[in-house]
Design an enzyme around this catalytic site. Structure first.
Site, short mmCIF file in Angstrom:
data_model
loop_
_atom_site.label_atom_id
_atom_site.label_comp_id
_atom_site.label_asym_id
_atom_site.label_seq_id
_atom_site.Cartn_x
_atom_site.Cartn_y
_atom_site.Cartn_z
N LYS A 9 101.94 40.94 49.46
CA LYS A 9 103.51 40.66 48.81
C LYS A 9 103.95 39.21 49.47
O LYS A 9 104.52 38.30 48.89
CB LYS A 9 104.66 41.75 49.34
N GLU A 33 96.96 38.86 38.21
CA GLU A 33 96.87 39.29 39.70
C GLU A 33 97.00 40.86 39.55
O GLU A 33 96.58 41.39 40.57
CB GLU A 33 98.07 38.75 40.49
N THR A 40 104.98 32.99 41.94
CA THR A 40 106.08 33.43 40.91
C THR A 40 107.16 32.51 41.25
O THR A 40 107.82 32.07 40.07
CB THR A 40 106.32 34.79 41.02
N SER A 41 107.51 32.57 42.46
CA SER A 41 108.76 31.73 42.64
C SER A 41 108.75 30.26 42.35
O SER A 41 109.76 29.63 41.72
CB SER A 41 108.87 31.71 44.12
N GLN A 78 110.92 34.91 46.99
CA GLN A 78 111.53 36.31 47.02
C GLN A 78 111.56 36.95 48.70
O GLN A 78 112.69 37.19 49.00
CB GLN A 78 110.50 37.04 46.18
N GLU A 84 103.84 32.24 34.13
CA GLU A 84 104.01 33.65 34.84
C GLU A 84 103.39 34.57 33.96
O GLU A 84 102.88 35.69 34.56
CB GLU A 84 105.46 33.67 34.93
N CYS A 87 99.92 41.86 57.16
CA CYS A 87 99.84 43.01 58.20
C CYS A 87 101.28 43.67 58.45
O CYS A 87 102.47 42.81 58.01
CB CYS A 87 99.47 42.18 59.70
C1 BG6 Z 1 102.15 35.17 47.12
C2 BG6 Z 1 102.31 36.75 46.48
O1 BG6 Z 1 101.37 35.51 48.37
O2 BG6 Z 1 103.38 34.75 47.51
C3 BG6 Z 1 102.90 36.20 45.13
O3 BG6 Z 1 101.02 37.23 46.27
C4 BG6 Z 1 104.24 35.50 45.32
O4 BG6 Z 1 103.10 37.43 44.22
C5 BG6 Z 1 103.81 34.36 46.34
O5 BG6 Z 1 104.86 35.03 44.32
C6 BG6 Z 1 105.49 33.71 46.73
O6 BG6 Z 1 105.99 34.62 47.31
P1 BG6 Z 1 107.59 34.26 47.75
O7 BG6 Z 1 108.00 35.67 48.59
O8 BG6 Z 1 107.61 33.04 48.49
O9 BG6 Z 1 108.52 34.43 46.40
#
Ligand code: BG6
Ligand code: UD1
Length: 760
Positions: free
Chosen positions: A684, A567, A382-383, A428, A560, A2
């Site tokens: 995101k 995705e 990804t992180s 991220q 990755e 949201c």
């Molecule tokens: C998920 C996203 O909700 O959170 C992924 O769809 C992302 O793409 C993952 O890698 C972790 O997010 P962040 O902001 O903690 O790196």
């Protein structure tokens, strides 16, 4: 995920059309986060006979307009203008002061539908309206209590209890003769009953031209634009900007992206703060859960002083520029984002030789980290993969054992974390709920908590003991690309910083630092594969599945790369450890299934050559990523499709190797006709996690048990009913029996609290 946005103009005339456009543009800036419905609320037109006097009785005021629509923001825009035309609403009507709110929703409780979209309302007259980002975990209990007090609910959302609770508190204060109850008092009282993670904005016709924002656990920012000041930023640190009643425009949003169009002067609202916008003044109250708990009257909390800060984010940073999609732009931006990540952090020695790294955010904590018993990397998606890519170099340079944890799994298992551990949180956004819960858990267990995040001011940046910002710039595409490579680079720098300056590791350190200096140029070179990856994507467009094999530094690249394809291109794809190939995955190999093998030069190269040979012997359809000049060494009989990439120092090779896979995922997605920047069902950052869902489920089960007990059925009937419930998928209740009793205790307290407060 949201998103919330609000716009309040004070002492400056704005037409309704202008206000609508500001709200719509705010929503467009939140679009990238993923959503399935949207809504706004603005004031309606007053009949000529009525005034906008806030002291006039409610019967003489007109309820605000609420528009909610399922689907894209543009369908909301269309429906609003259609409604305006149908009702002759005057778009040129000018407001000297006006408060509008807006929301993009990503369905959690209840399907995407107008009734479940926000603003959620207290009653048909829209006396209180709320937009919400997050989750209210105790909404069932609150809902039941409010229903007992005559409220009827129209949505399946957890949010709807909030405006209804506000109306309840307001009506009760008035019934008790407190006609001067302020908007902030009402909201402070509402907050006292809410559990969960939330950022909220309230609008009410009892408090025209005022807004209240508050938060606990979800991000929320206030943007301030003094209309008379032009673009001068001289007084940004002055609290008076918030306190004077001069003409201004105020913006609230869950995301800085929606503010930078208007202003860079922002206030990061802290957890537990209630921000009241009234008469051009911003008052900030600190929510205190104990205050007013046992006294009948609503609490009167003193306001606190806060200063504004400046957003280091340019509007251009979040625009697509010449690219068609944000993901494409972010992939091609990597030479620049990596430079920014390293800027000021790599120290050159004499004659331009590499020397050391300087991480301002870590330097005072390095000794403690070196003394750690182990380092635990914690993250999601990804992180997590970025941390996995950095693990070998950290182990090698620090000599400290490094373990990996997926944040949700650590919390589910309540895995061991000790005071002697250093827990590194990689994210991220810095706002991912699973990672935040793991952070809270590690911090309660006494570990040193280190953050690695892209978002200054995020929850992870604020709640870790120290950390490093990756400085990759705003990442808009849901699929992370440039943040991934910057995360790896930051973790390589962290490894160098922890290793310190010993003679024994000097050669290796120098090689890594030299490699870092040269990395942006090498990434620029590998981006030249763009067209080649597009051609490959054309060949793979109709495939059902793709396997990616990697090992050592590039096991993370395999995970990755597969995640990216999965995705955005919505194609089944698995990243696999090549060392595990013969223990199962080999059974899948045939002449149809495409398999990517990462075989760039490092200590595992000869093992990867052998993997290629085994796959080839089974007629595997191979695509091999290898170092430049190695085609003949990796392609038996020249039968594999080869992707040659520049060679860099082994620990940085994952930064290079992921780029062709990012490009492949991007082109596959475009060719398959899917949404690149907002993949289906993904956001995101993920705020609502399964733990919440299982807690809600448990809550439902507990309520059922209470009902049974309340029915006082005969003992044997009760026993058979219990048995029946267990059989009907209620077994977790039995398994979690001790927890259920814990929950029962908490719940009965909550119910008592809810009842005593609402009934008193
Ligand atoms: C998920 C996203 O909700 O959170 C992924 O769809 C992302 O793409 C993952 O890698 C972790 O997010 P962040 O902001 O903690 O790196
Ligand atoms: C900082 C400044 C940068 C400036 C540089 C000059 C900030 C955000 N950064 O960068 O603008 O150019 O000094 O020397 O003001 N932190 C956490 N958790 C995290 C991330 C960071 O606690 O997850 C903390 C760090 O420990 C540090 C602060 O936030 O105290 C800033 O971190 P970072 O931006 O990485 O520091 P510098 O690179 O020194």
């Amino acid at each position: 995920m949201c998103g919330i946005f609000a716009y309040l103009n004070y002492n400056v005339n704005r037409e309704r059309r202008y206000i609508l456009e500001v709200l719509f543009n705010g929503l467009r800036r939140l679009e990238y986060r993923g959503y399935d419905s949207a809504g706004i609320s603005i004031d309606s037109s007053l009949p000529a006979s009525l005034s906008r006097d806030p002291n006039s009785p409610l019967s003489l005021r007109v309820p605000p307009l609420v528009f909610r629509q399922e689907g894209r923001i543009e369908s909301l825009v269309k429906s609003v203008y259609e409604n305006v035309a149908a009702t002759d609403l005057d778009l040129e009507e000018s407001f000297c002061a006006h408060a509008g709110i807006a929301h993009t929703r990503w369905a959690t409780h209840g399907e995407p539908a107008p009734r479940n979209s926000h603003p959620q309302t207290s009653d048909p007259g829209n006396e209180f309206l709320v937009v919400h980002n997050g989750v209210i975990t105790n909404y069932q209990v609150l809902k039941e209590t409010l229903v007992r007090h005559g409220f009827t609910f129209e949505s399946e959302t957890d949010t709807e209890v909030i405006p209804k609770l506000a109306k309840f508190v307001f009506d009760k204060a008035n019934e008790e003769g407190d006609h001067g109850v302020t908007f902030s008092q009402v909201v402070l009282e509402v907050m006292r009953h809410l559990e969960g993670a939330y950022a909220l904005i309230f609008k009410s016709q009892h408090y025209p031209n005022e807004l209240i924002a508050c938060k606990r656990g979800s991000p929320l920012l206030l943007g301030v634009k003094e209309v008379s000041e032009g673009i001068a930023a001289s007084s940004f640190l002055d609290f008076n900007v918030l306190k004077n009643g001069k003409p201004k425009e105020l913006f609230l949003s869950s995301d800085a992206n929606a503010l930078v169009d208007h202003t860079k002067k922002v206030l990061m609202i802290e957890d537990g703060e209630v921000v009241h916008l009234k008469d051009g003044v911003v008052s900030i109250f600190k929510f205190d859960n104990d205050k007013g708990k046992n006294c009948g009257a609503l609490s009167r909390t003193a306001s606190v002083q806060r200063a504004l800060s400046i957003l280091e984010m340019e509007v251009e940073q979040i625009n697509k520029g010449s690219y068609e999609h944000y993901m494409q732009k972010e992939i091609h931006e990597q030479p620049e984002s990596l430079k920014t990540t390293m800027r000021g952090r790599l120290i050159r020695g004499g004659s331009c030789k590499a020397k050391s790294v300087l991480l301002g955010g870590l330097k005072d904590h390095l000794k403690t980290i070196r003394r750690s018993r182990r380092i635990v990397f914690i993250g999601c998606g990804t992180s997590y993969n970025a941390a996995l890519a950095a693990r070998p170099i950290l182990e090698e340079l620090s000599g400290i054992p490094v373990t990996m944890e997926i944040a949700s799994d650590l919390v589910d298992r309540q895995g061991p974390i000790y005071r002697e551990d250093t827990a590194v949180f990689v994210s991220q956004s810095g706002e991912t709920a699973d990672t935040l819960q793991a952070l809270q858990y590690a911090s309660e267990n006494g570990a040193l908590c280190v953050g690695i995040t892209n978002t200054v001011g995020s929850a992870i940046a604020r709640n870790t003991h120290c950390g490093v910002h990756i400085n990759a710039g705003a990442e808009i595409g849901v699929a992370s690309t440039k943040a991934y490579t910057s995360q790896i680079v930051v973790m390589a720098m962290v490894s160098l910083a922890i290793a310190g300056d010993t003679i024994s590791n000097q050669e290796r350190r120098d090689a890594v630092i030299d490699g870092l200096y040269d990395l942006p140029n090498k990434v620029r070179d590998v981006l030249e594969l763009d067209q080649e990856m597009k051609e490959l994507a054309k060949l793979l467009i109709a495939e059902q599945s793709l396997l990616v094999f990697g090992r050592g530094y590039n096991y993370a690249t395999a995970l990755e790369g597969a995640l990216k394809v999965k995705e955005v291109a919505l194609m089944h794809s698995e990243g696999m450890l090549a060392g595990e190939m013969k223990h199962g995955p080999l059974a899948l190999v045939d002449e149809n299934l495409p398999i990517v093998v990462i075989a760039t030069r490092d200590a595992c190269f000869s093992k990867q050559q052998s993997v290629i040979q085994q796959l080839h012997a089974r007629k595997g359809r191979l695509i091999v990523i290898c170092s430049k000049g190695d085609a003949a060494s990796v392609s038996p009989g020249g039968l594999c499709r080869i992707i040659e990439v520049p060679e860099v120092v082994d620990c940085l090779q994952p930064v290079i190797n992921i780029v062709p896979l990012q490009l492949l995922a991007y082109h596959l997605t475009v060719l398959r006709g899917y949404n690149v920047d907002q993949p289906r069902n993904l956001a995101k950052m993920e705020l609502l996690n399964e733990r919440f869902i299982s807690r809600l489920r448990l809550l439902g089960q507990v309520i059922l048990v209470i009902l049974l007990l309340a029915l006082k059925v005969e003992a044997y009937v009760e026993r058979y009913l219990m048995l029946f419930l267990m059989i009907c998928d209620f077994c977790p209740l039995w398994v979690a029996w001790p927890d259920v009793f814990d929950e029962l205790g908490t719940l009965s307290n909550e119910i008592e609290l809810g009842n005593s407060c609402l009934d008193s």
